[in-house]
Write a protein that holds these residues in place. Structure first.
Motif, PDB file in Angstrom:
ATOM      1  N   ASN A  19       0.830  -1.201   0.000  1.00 46.90           N
ATOM      2  CA  ASN A  19       0.000   0.000   0.000  1.00 46.90           C
ATOM      3  C   ASN A  19       0.865   1.250   0.000  1.00 46.90           C
ATOM      4  O   ASN A  19       0.586   2.223  -0.706  1.00 46.90           O
ATOM      5  N   VAL A  20       1.922   1.210   0.809  1.00 38.58           N
ATOM      6  CA  VAL A  20       2.844   2.354   0.886  1.00 38.58           C
ATOM      7  C   VAL A  20       3.504   2.602  -0.471  1.00 38.58           C
ATOM      8  O   VAL A  20       3.763   3.750  -0.848  1.00 38.58           O
ATOM      9  N   ALA A  21       3.765   1.529  -1.212  1.00 34.67           N
ATOM     10  CA  ALA A  21       4.372   1.678  -2.536  1.00 34.67           C
ATOM     11  C   ALA A  21       3.386   2.247  -3.555  1.00 34.67           C
ATOM     12  O   ALA A  21       3.779   2.990  -4.463  1.00 34.67           O
ATOM     13  N   LEU A  22       2.108   1.915  -3.418  1.00 37.19           N
ATOM     14  CA  LEU A  22       1.109   2.320  -4.413  1.00 37.19           C
ATOM     15  C   LEU A  22       0.538   3.709  -4.176  1.00 37.19           C
ATOM     16  O   LEU A  22       0.198   4.425  -5.130  1.00 37.19           O
ATOM     17  N   ILE A  23       0.411   4.103  -2.926  1.00 32.06           N
ATOM     18  CA  ILE A  23      -0.265   5.368  -2.604  1.00 32.06           C
ATOM     19  C   ILE A  23       0.354   6.567  -3.319  1.00 32.06           C
ATOM     20  O   ILE A  23      -0.383   7.392  -3.894  1.00 32.06           O
ATOM     21  N   PRO A  24       1.697   6.721  -3.346  1.00 31.82           N
ATOM     22  CA  PRO A  24       2.239   7.904  -4.030  1.00 31.82           C
ATOM     23  C   PRO A  24       1.853   7.992  -5.503  1.00 31.82           C
ATOM     24  O   PRO A  24       1.621   9.090  -6.028  1.00 31.82           O
ATOM     25  N   ARG A  25       1.791   6.840  -6.170  1.00 27.60           N
ATOM     26  CA  ARG A  25       1.433   6.859  -7.599  1.00 27.60           C
ATOM     27  C   ARG A  25      -0.021   7.276  -7.787  1.00 27.60           C
ATOM     28  O   ARG A  25      -0.343   8.029  -8.722  1.00 27.60           O
ATOM     29  N   PHE A  26      -0.914   6.801  -6.918  1.00 25.53           N
ATOM     30  CA  PHE A  26      -2.307   7.226  -7.012  1.00 25.53           C
ATOM     31  C   PHE A  26      -2.447   8.719  -6.710  1.00 25.53           C
ATOM     32  O   PHE A  26      -3.270   9.416  -7.318  1.00 25.53           O
ATOM     33  N   LYS A  27      -1.622   9.219  -5.795  1.00 21.63           N
ATOM     34  CA  LYS A  27      -1.645  10.655  -5.508  1.00 21.63           C
ATOM     35  C   LYS A  27      -1.207  11.449  -6.740  1.00 21.63           C
ATOM     36  O   LYS A  27      -1.796  12.486  -7.067  1.00 21.63           O
ATOM     37  N   GLU A  28      -0.179  10.955  -7.421  1.00 15.16           N
ATOM     38  CA  GLU A  28       0.286  11.623  -8.634  1.00 15.16           C
ATOM     39  C   GLU A  28      -0.808  11.671  -9.701  1.00 15.16           C
ATOM     40  O   GLU A  28      -0.892  12.618 -10.482  1.00 15.16           O
ATOM     41  N   GLU A  29      -1.644  10.627  -9.725  1.00 14.83           N
ATOM     42  CA  GLU A  29      -2.725  10.544 -10.706  1.00 14.83           C
ATOM     43  C   GLU A  29      -3.940  11.373 -10.294  1.00 14.83           C
ATOM     44  O   GLU A  29      -4.938  11.436 -11.025  1.00 14.83           O
ATOM     45  N   GLY A  30      -3.871  11.985  -9.117  1.00 16.10           N
ATOM     46  CA  GLY A  30      -4.959  12.860  -8.692  1.00 16.10           C
ATOM     47  C   GLY A  30      -6.098  12.181  -7.966  1.00 16.10           C
ATOM     48  O   GLY A  30      -7.166  12.786  -7.776  1.00 16.10           O
ATOM     49  N   TRP A  31      -5.907  10.931  -7.540  1.00 18.54           N
ATOM     50  CA  TRP A  31      -6.956  10.227  -6.809  1.00 18.54           C
ATOM     51  C   TRP A  31      -7.081  10.774  -5.390  1.00 18.54           C
ATOM     52  O   TRP A  31      -6.089  11.195  -4.781  1.00 18.54           O
ATOM     53  N   THR A  32      -8.295  10.723  -4.860  1.00 18.62           N
ATOM     54  CA  THR A  32      -8.518  10.984  -3.444  1.00 18.62           C
ATOM     55  C   THR A  32      -8.358   9.667  -2.697  1.00 18.62           C
ATOM     56  O   THR A  32      -8.973   8.655  -3.056  1.00 18.62           O
ATOM     57  N   ILE A  33      -7.520   9.659  -1.660  1.00 20.29           N
ATOM     58  CA  ILE A  33      -7.112   8.417  -0.998  1.00 20.29           C
ATOM     59  C   ILE A  33      -7.534   8.431   0.462  1.00 20.29           C
ATOM     60  O   ILE A  33      -7.440   9.452   1.147  1.00 20.29           O
ATOM     61  N   SER A  34      -7.988   7.281   0.948  1.00 23.14           N
ATOM     62  CA  SER A  34      -8.267   7.094   2.370  1.00 23.14           C
ATOM     63  C   SER A  34      -7.810   5.700   2.772  1.00 23.14           C
ATOM     64  O   SER A  34      -7.506   4.864   1.908  1.00 23.14           O
ATOM     65  N   TYR A  35      -7.740   5.453   4.079  1.00 24.74           N
ATOM     66  CA  TYR A  35      -7.184   4.189   4.580  1.00 24.74           C
ATOM     67  C   TYR A  35      -7.999   3.703   5.774  1.00 24.74           C
ATOM     68  O   TYR A  35      -8.355   4.488   6.654  1.00 24.74           O
ATOM     69  N   ILE A  36      -8.285   2.399   5.780  1.00 28.20           N
ATOM     70  CA  ILE A  36      -8.889   1.751   6.944  1.00 28.20           C
ATOM     71  C   ILE A  36      -7.884   0.777   7.541  1.00 28.20           C
ATOM     72  O   ILE A  36      -7.351  -0.085   6.844  1.00 28.20           O
ATOM     73  N   GLY A  37      -7.624   0.930   8.835  1.00 27.34           N
ATOM     74  CA  GLY A  37      -6.749   0.024   9.552  1.00 27.34           C
ATOM     75  C   GLY A  37      -7.277  -0.187  10.951  1.00 27.34           C
ATOM     76  O   GLY A  37      -8.396   0.227  11.281  1.00 27.34           O
ATOM     77  N   SER A  38      -6.494  -0.835  11.779  1.00 26.33           N
ATOM     78  CA  SER A  38      -6.903  -1.034  13.167  1.00 26.33           C
ATOM     79  C   SER A  38      -6.599   0.225  13.972  1.00 26.33           C
ATOM     80  O   SER A  38      -5.923   1.144  13.502  1.00 26.33           O
ATOM     81  N   HIS A  39      -7.087   0.257  15.196  1.00 25.32           N
ATOM     82  CA  HIS A  39      -6.906   1.448  16.026  1.00 25.32           C
ATOM     83  C   HIS A  39      -5.451   1.659  16.429  1.00 25.32           C
ATOM     84  O   HIS A  39      -4.986   2.795  16.517  1.00 25.32           O
ATOM     85  N   ASN A  40      -4.735   0.552  16.675  1.00 21.98           N
ATOM     86  CA  ASN A  40      -3.384   0.690  17.223  1.00 21.98           C
ATOM     87  C   ASN A  40      -2.346  -0.188  16.531  1.00 21.98           C
ATOM     88  O   ASN A  40      -1.289  -0.452  17.089  1.00 21.98           O
ATOM     89  N   GLY A  41      -2.633  -0.645  15.318  1.00 22.82           N
ATOM     90  CA  GLY A  41      -1.705  -1.531  14.629  1.00 22.82           C
ATOM     91  C   GLY A  41      -0.553  -0.788  13.995  1.00 22.82           C
ATOM     92  O   GLY A  41      -0.526   0.455  13.915  1.00 22.82           O
ATOM     93  N   ILE A  42       0.437  -1.548  13.506  1.00 18.97           N
ATOM     94  CA  ILE A  42       1.612  -0.969  12.869  1.00 18.97           C
ATOM     95  C   ILE A  42       1.225  -0.134  11.660  1.00 18.97           C
ATOM     96  O   ILE A  42       1.901   0.842  11.314  1.00 18.97           O
ATOM     97  N   GLU A  43       0.098  -0.496  11.009  1.00 18.26           N
ATOM     98  CA  GLU A  43      -0.331   0.241   9.826  1.00 18.26           C
ATOM     99  C   GLU A  43      -0.668   1.694  10.150  1.00 18.26           C
ATOM    100  O   GLU A  43      -0.455   2.596   9.338  1.00 18.26           O
TER     101      GLU A  43
END
Length: 355
Positions: A19-43
């Motif tokens: 996900n960390v590798a893909l997010i910058p490319r989607f940002k470059e393409e102008g996508w609006t990005i959000s993330y769902i993870g756990s409350h206290n996980g490494i993510e």
């Protein structure tokens, strides 16, 4: 009209790194990005640190255990709560597509995505799918695998072997910069040892017990994990708890690697043409996925492997010498390996699924 993508995945760095590798490319393409993870996980730490402007939504999630625990009776309630929380996030963020890297937290998101009728792509790193992705497969629009062997466990009409998604910065390392950082010179081959965090003690101990013999033939860079630094550091031996921005430069100067057999790491070494000795986590500490990962790489001629139960000073040093002797043979086989999808290819694939 701006496209929207929601990422999910967590529980370990391996369930976040793609996900960390893909997010910058989607940002470059102008996508609006959000993330769902756990409350206290490494993510949570990884996403908030690297992408502070990406909205992060923590939800409740259980743990999918293969052993008896009283929590097995209460975790279904946590998962159900997580489904409703994820559903509300999905309705709020209104993504055109969801990308899941797996892990326990992704399960409620998959259920919620089906309820919200949002297309989902999932990526499975290991030879056999993890329990979370097994549960997610019925809800997935498209399934991408890292190993071709994994396709036999997946529905043929929805599955593609994409290989590993390697972050671009790993290819930008400079050997000279690595030498400056470590103080090591190329008079001897560089042996990089990734002790890691999970189960690091066994690897760290055997490395330090074997240092005298190793340093006769190699310079050693040892990533030993947080709190595991040794007070003794003889000449030619450099140790770090962990590295981040320095890693591409260290890999650029590396000749041979000793590592666990997590999928993301070993495919990074393959992409960089680094022959490796793999010491997979034993079944007592995992579901056995690293053992299968290592077996696949050995069969393809990319690595040697050593079971932790067979790990002795003699076996360790002997196998590293064998690795050194087979270095160029392994590199030649790595050069013939089928290429993985590039980040641009993967972004195109996921974009094509958007509603």
């Amino acid at each position: 009209m701006t496209k929207r993508i929601l990422f999910t995945g967590g529980g370990s760095a391996g369930h976040v790194s793609v996900n960390v590798a893909l997010i910058p490319r989607f940002k470059e393409e102008g996508w609006t990005i959000s993330y769902i993870g756990s409350h206290n996980g490494i993510e949570k730490d990884m996403i908030k640190k690297q992408f502070p402007n990406v909205p992060y939504h923590g939800i409740s999630s259980g743990k999918l255990r293969r052993y008896f625990s009283m929590k097995n009776f209460t975790d279904p309630l946590r998962v159900l709560t997580g489904v409703m929380q994820a559903f509300r996030v999905i309705k709020k963020e209104n993504p055109d597509v969801i990308f899941s890297k797996g892990g326990f937290v992704s399960v409620p998101v998959m259920f919620a995505a089906k309820m919200a009728k949002v297309p989902v792509a999932i990526h499975e790193s290991d030879v056999t799918p993890g329990l979370a992705n097994k549960l997610a497969v019925p809800f997935a629009t498209k399934i991408y695998t890292t190993f071709k062997e994994t396709l036999q466990h997946m529905p043929a009409d929805r599955s593609t072997c994409a290989g590993a998604i390697i972050r671009k910065d790993l290819f930008l390392g400079k050997r000279v910069k690595g030498e400056e950082l470590t103080g090591l010179q190329p008079s001897k081959p560089i042996l990089l040892i990734m002790g890691g965090s999970l189960g690091a003690n066994a690897v760290n101990k055997i490395v330090r017990d074997s240092l005298d013999e190793l340093l006769e033939n190699f310079s050693v860079i040892h990533l030993c994990g947080k709190g595991n630094l040794s007070p003794d550091a003889p000449e030619g031996y450099v140790q770090y708890e962990f590295v981040t921005d320095e890693l591409p430069h260290i890999l650029a100067m590396t000749d041979l690697v000793v590592s666990r057999a997590g999928s993301n790491s070993i495919f990074e070494f393959l992409a960089l043409k680094k022959p490796m000795l793999l010491i997979p986590l034993p079944r007592e500490s995992s579901r056995g996925d690293q053992i299968l990962n290592a077996k696949s790489f050995v069969q393809q001629g990319f690595a040697l492997t050593l079971d932790e139960k067979d790990l002795t000073q003699e076996s360790f040093v002997t196998t590293i010498r064998q690795l050194r002797d087979q270095h160029w043979t392994m590199v030649e086989k790595m050069e013939k390996a089928p290429p993985s999808y590039t980040i641009d290819q993967m972004v195109d694939e996921i974009s094509g699924l958007a509603k």
